[in-house]
Design an enzyme around this catalytic site. Structure first.
Site, short mmCIF file in Angstrom:
data_model
loop_
_atom_site.label_atom_id
_atom_site.label_comp_id
_atom_site.label_asym_id
_atom_site.label_seq_id
_atom_site.Cartn_x
_atom_site.Cartn_y
_atom_site.Cartn_z
N LYS A 261 0.83 -1.20 0.00
CA LYS A 261 0.00 0.00 0.00
C LYS A 261 0.87 1.26 0.00
O LYS A 261 2.03 1.22 0.42
CB LYS A 261 -0.87 0.03 1.27
CG LYS A 261 -1.96 -1.00 1.34
CD LYS A 261 -2.71 -0.88 2.66
CE LYS A 261 -3.82 -1.89 2.78
NZ LYS A 261 -4.93 -1.64 1.85
N ARG A 335 -10.67 -10.95 1.68
CA ARG A 335 -11.57 -11.97 1.12
C ARG A 335 -10.96 -13.37 1.18
O ARG A 335 -11.69 -14.35 1.30
CB ARG A 335 -11.96 -11.58 -0.31
CG ARG A 335 -10.80 -11.55 -1.29
CD ARG A 335 -11.10 -10.70 -2.50
NE ARG A 335 -11.11 -9.27 -2.19
CZ ARG A 335 -11.37 -8.31 -3.06
NH1 ARG A 335 -11.62 -8.61 -4.33
NH2 ARG A 335 -11.38 -7.05 -2.69
#
Length: 480
Positions: A261, A335
């Protein structure tokens, strides 16, 4: 904080100051019992009526704090809760430790409902986010008295206190720095809180995850020096009743892994376990409220870090249900972790409904903003139950489409699917990915990326974790 209910202002001791009054309109505001000065303030316009505005008066030997709710046409239960929170923060900033809040019925809400909202707002508003500061900057409220003659006020106050304290427990977890809340720490603190409330709690370490086939969680944690964990919290008052299963994403820190990130906002990623925190809080509240519903909380916890052993873009994971996933972006990791728990929850507990909460996608924040959760499900009855719970809990939810034609967005050439699609409709494709790991169970996904964390102080809430989802889940379970 202690909470009590009294039917009259005359029973308050001299140290309980100020009395707080919530006012909608001149017609709804009866201030004669607070003295001539209060009446003059209202009639002269001195008392400010905008939402969350406060006016401090000295009248008849007592201080009175008037807190505005704005125009009657704009009134919602959330406004009342936020006004109570704003008053609690205002009092705490001035080191007031004891206060009485006057509850009065307002259009559309009976007095007991107002007590519930006021107590919930005060307990949330009085929360101190400075967990580790060496010097406390203020003294929060320690004693709350609710002034109400309603027969249901005592029960409403107790219930609201339990739910709000559970939300503050979730906030403590979200606000904890990453070095104080490794996956094992999250499991330990969940177990301690759960067992203290009377829950049955089981914790799996890395070896346990290998045994039950949590390949996604193990892959996400492969680059971290901290081992993953999985916590199962059980509230089972009814033998033989199919449970509701709640699943919370527990990424204790998310650097993005190899798909790193940007650094500017990465420190907020300690809060990527807000879904897990909400599930912990909801299970604790369910036990303390003795809700007559079987409910199970599943908390897969991991860190997503880059090192030489980290999962790489192009790696393939084979799940316990046999499905294979090509990892094309290691920052789409939540997920991968949730998929394990969804498989496990359906396989082990055969639930009548399964709901997951996750700070899953920035795309959901783009779609509905920072205060609203996105709801995805193919089951209209479950959607309606969750939307009704959101209305009662004052935690906003908006149903978004689980649009199955977008399934092609994460087709893979080497596996059954990739772990993410293109940038368009990212919250939808994330939900569709999770749906691949639910077989026949009735299931819904709540993307809480927006409301779970706020980096700014609000008049009604300190910056940091909000505890979002605890009240929503309790309302849902309670009415199921």
């Amino acid at each position: 904080m202690t909470v009590s209910v009294t039917s009259s202002l005359t029973s308050l001791d001299e140290n309980t100051t100020p009395v707080v009054l919530f006012a909608l309109t001149d017609e709804a505001l009866n201030v004669s019992e607070y003295g001539h000065g209060a009446e003059q303030a209202v009639s002269s316009g001195l008392a400010r009526r905008n939402h969350m505005d406060v006016t401090l008066l000295a009248t008849e030997g007592r201080r009175v704090l008037l807190v505005g709710l704005g125009d009657a046409k704009d009134f919602t239960p959330l406004r009342l809760k936020r006004a109570a929170g704003a008053a609690a923060r205002w009092l705490g900033d001035r080191n007031t430790t004891s206060a009485a809040f006057v509850a009065r019925a307002v259009p559309g809400l009976d007095e007991a409902a107002c007590v519930d909202l006021i107590v919930g707002g005060v307990v949330l508003g009085a929360y101190d986010a400075g967990l580790l500061k060496s010097k406390k900057e203020k003294t929060p409220l320690e004693r709350l008295t609710v002034v109400s003659a309603d027969a249901g006020a005592g029960g409403a106050a107790t219930r609201a206190m339990i739910v709000a304290e559970a939300a503050n427990l979730a906030r403590d977890l979200v606000n904890a720095p990453a070095n104080d809340l490794l996956p094992a720490d999250l499991a330990r603190r969940a177990a301690e809180a759960g067992r203290a409330a009377g829950l049955d709690v089981e914790v799996f370490d890395k070896a346990g995850l290998e045994r039950i086939g949590f390949t996604g969680t193990l892959a996400v944690s492969a680059g971290s020096a901290s081992e993953p964990s999985f916590t199962v919290m059980k509230h089972l008052p009814n033998e033989g009743q199919a449970p509701i299963v709640l699943v919370g994403k527990g990424l204790c820190f998310d650097s993005g892994g190899i798909s790193l990130k940007p650094g500017a906002e990465m420190h907020h990623m300690k809060g990527d376990m807000a879904g897990a925190a909400a599930v912990v809080g909801a299970l604790v509240a369910a036990a303390r409220l003795s809700l007559p519903v079987n409910v199970i909380g599943l908390i897969p916890a991991s860190e997503n870090m880059p090192d030489g052993g980290a999962t790489r873009p192009s790696d393939v994971i084979t799940y316990a249900n046999g499905k294979t996933v090509e990892v094309v972006n290691t920052d789409a990791e939540g997920r991968l972790v949730l998929a394990d728990a969804l498989i496990y929850g359906e396989r082990e507990f055969h639930p009548r409904a399964m709901v997951d909460l996750a700070t899953l996608t920035g795309a959901c924040v783009v779609a509905v903003g920072g205060e609203i959760t996105g709801l995805f499900t193919d089951h209209d009855d479950l959607a309606n139950d969750l939307l009704a719970a959101a209305e009662r809990s004052t935690e906003p939810v908006w149903r978004l489409p689980l649009y199955h034609p977008y399934r092609t967005k994460f087709d893979s050439g080497v596996a059954d699917m990739t772990n993410c699609g293109d940038r368009w409709g990212g919250s939808i494709t994330a939900a569709l990915f999770l749906a691949e790991f639910v077989d026949t169970a009735k299931w819904a996904h709540l993307d809480i990326a927006g409301p779970a964390f706020d980096d700014t102080d609000k008049a009604f809430l300190a910056r940091g974790g909000t505890g979002y989802g605890v009240s929503l889940l309790v309302e849902y379970v309670e009415k199921s």
